[in-house]
Write a protein that holds these residues in place. Structure first.
Motif, mmCIF file in Angstrom:
data_model
loop_
_atom_site.group_PDB
_atom_site.id
_atom_site.type_symbol
_atom_site.label_atom_id
_atom_site.label_comp_id
_atom_site.label_asym_id
_atom_site.label_seq_id
_atom_site.Cartn_x
_atom_site.Cartn_y
_atom_site.Cartn_z
ATOM 1 N N ASP A 1 35.664 -9.919 105.486
ATOM 2 C CA ASP A 1 36.414 -11.155 105.710
ATOM 3 C C ASP A 1 37.582 -11.311 104.727
ATOM 4 O OD1 ASP A 1 34.812 -11.654 103.508
ATOM 5 O OD2 ASP A 1 34.452 -13.756 104.017
ATOM 6 N N GLY A 2 37.630 -10.463 103.714
ATOM 7 C CA GLY A 2 38.792 -10.452 102.824
ATOM 8 C C GLY A 2 40.048 -9.996 103.547
ATOM 9 N N ASP B 1 32.325 -5.328 98.140
ATOM 10 C CA ASP B 1 32.407 -4.707 99.461
ATOM 11 C C ASP B 1 32.073 -3.224 99.346
ATOM 12 O OD1 ASP B 1 33.403 -7.040 100.512
ATOM 13 O OD2 ASP B 1 35.393 -6.231 100.994
ATOM 14 N N ASP C 1 39.868 -12.505 98.040
ATOM 15 C CA ASP C 1 38.540 -11.897 98.105
ATOM 16 C C ASP C 1 38.702 -10.373 98.106
ATOM 17 O OD1 ASP C 1 35.837 -11.586 98.449
ATOM 18 O OD2 ASP C 1 35.772 -12.378 100.500
ATOM 19 N N ASP D 1 29.620 -6.215 103.210
ATOM 20 C CA ASP D 1 30.210 -7.164 102.259
ATOM 21 C C ASP D 1 29.062 -7.840 101.520
ATOM 22 O OD1 ASP D 1 31.345 -9.346 101.014
ATOM 23 O OD2 ASP D 1 32.551 -9.966 102.734
HETATM 24 CA CA CA Z 1 33.899 -11.225 101.369
#
Ligand code: CA
Length: 417
Positions: A191-192, A22, A230, A35
């Motif tokens: 999205d982590g 990221d 993540d 990302d």
């Molecule tokens: Ca990710």
């Protein structure tokens, strides 16, 4: 009314990844997250290259049209740089990155978005997600074919329909313009965060009055609390009245992968691309662990994902029903028959280090077990190939006792080869 922004960026590698792919940027007029995806070192290089190029668009423009143009141009140039990098370094093929950012122009926020990173706006105590994920599962949600809850846990939730990278010379970027109002709190994240921290927890922090920096750190902390599978990156931008004195007037801040400089070295005629930060060889040799990938939009993949969703639900409910039936029958005395049935089943697994035929079924119900070792063979699991050991550990189902014996014979033969 004159406004200004107070921003902060935070990023963490998370608990299961060996590198942070990221990138986050919190600048003067510009704020974004990217990302990266791609095996080996590809993901972090992609997000770092894109971030460092797009950050050059952090400047004031005369008109909103100009501001939109400069942001779009920076994004498309970053996309070109990624393609060019792959031409020079074919080992990086397939690398790409999401981009979700906003450029402030006076009292307006210009949003640019591609991929599955997200932007949220907290205003008047309410939090709204203002970007749409460019994923196949989101498309199925939009079509009403699967529910948002199913999308959240879908095994292919990370397959992206649009990214920056070497896939398209002219990627489609969502652009939107919002008014910026004092009191607004904008949050950009990978999205982590959004795929890990429940909405309720996230919204509580976004609508709270905790200072910008603390809010960003709290959110990253929550992702870690929830297991952080993540990389997690958060950029928060608070809009305040220009007259309000703030304690921090931070300089532009890069976090994550883009915090490293990308350096291209010439070594014996062949170019070597690396991030200017010490990385262990082991780290580079690791197999890709990021499930995020790009796939061109196709009806076929949509249908595949849809059928996978259905299968998963059916499978889950069938197993739940079977477990309850077994429990119910155990309670009513029919249990004996059910138990007898399980004892006609066999499987092969290990017992105290030896390959063993078990009678019964693997599944257990709380304290009730439905299997027992039936025949402990002389074959030591440790003498088998890694592949066979793995199979044995996960256990091999047999149709019958004869079938289980055949499996043992095959293992013995393999040993003698
Ligand atoms: Ca990710």
């Amino acid at each position: 009314m004159a406004i200004k922004t107070v921003g902060y960026a935070a990023s963490d590698i998370g608990k299961h990844r060996s590198s942070n792919q990221d990138s986050g940027y919190c600048g003067y007029q510009l704020f974004f997250v990217a990302d990266g995806m791609g095996g080996h070192a590809g993901g972090d290089i992609a997000s770092a290259i894109a971030s460092q190029r797009i950050a050059l668009a952090d400047a004031k423009s005369e008109t909103v049209e100009e501001a939109i143009e400069s942001l779009k141009r920076a994004i498309l140039e970053a996309n070109q740089m990624l393609s060019a990098t792959v031409v020079d370094h074919p080992e990086l093929e397939g690398m790409g990155t999401t981009f979700s950012g906003m450029l402030r122009h006076g009292n307006q926020m210009i949003i640019a978005h591609i991929g599955d990173s997200r932007i949220y706006l907290a205003r008047d105590g309410e939090v709204k997600q203002i970007t749409n994920d460019h994923t196949f599962v989101q498309k199925l949600v939009d079509m009403g074919r699967i529910t948002p809850a199913e999308a959240l846990v879908h095994p292919r939730r990370s397959v992206l329909m649009r990214v920056l990278g070497d896939v398209s010379a002219d990627p489609e970027i969502d652009i939107a313009i919002y008014d910026a109002m004092p009191g607004d709190r904008w949050m950009l994240c990978s999205d982590g965060l959004s795929g890990v921290v429940p909405d309720g927890v996230m919204n509580r922090i976004l609508t709270s009055k905790v200072p910008t920096e603390e809010a960003a750190e709290l959110l990253v902390g929550e992702a870690l609390e929830f297991g952080a599978p993540d990389n997690v990156t958060v950029v928060i931008t608070d809009v305040v009245r220009s007259a309000v004195q703030t304690e921090i007037e931070p300089a532009a801040l890069f976090v994550g992968s883009a915090a490293n400089e990308v350096v291209i070295e010439e070594r014996k005629g062949s170019k070597i691309l690396r991030l200017f930060s010490p990385r262990s060889l082991l780290d580079l040799l690791q197999t890709p662990e990021d499930p995020t990938q790009y796939a061109p939009e196709s009806e076929e993949l949509l249908n595949k994902i849809l059928s996978e969703t259905r299968r998963k639900i059916r499978f889950k409910s069938a197993r739940i029903i079977a477990s309850w039936l077994l429990l119910a029958s155990a309670l009513t005395g029919i249990g004996y028959i059910a138990y007898e049935y399980t004892q006609t089943r066999y499987y092969v697994s290990s017992f105290e280090g030896n390959v063993t035929i078990y009678q019964g079924i693997r599944e257990s119900l709380g304290p009730f077990k439905f299997s027992k070792p039936y025949f402990v063979s002389e074959i030591e699991v440790g003498t088998l190939s890694v592949f066979q050991q793995d199979l044995i550990e996960r256990s091999i189902s047999a149709e019958s006792l004869e079938d289980a014996e055949r499996i043992l014979d095959q293992l013995r033969e393999a040993q003698n080869e």
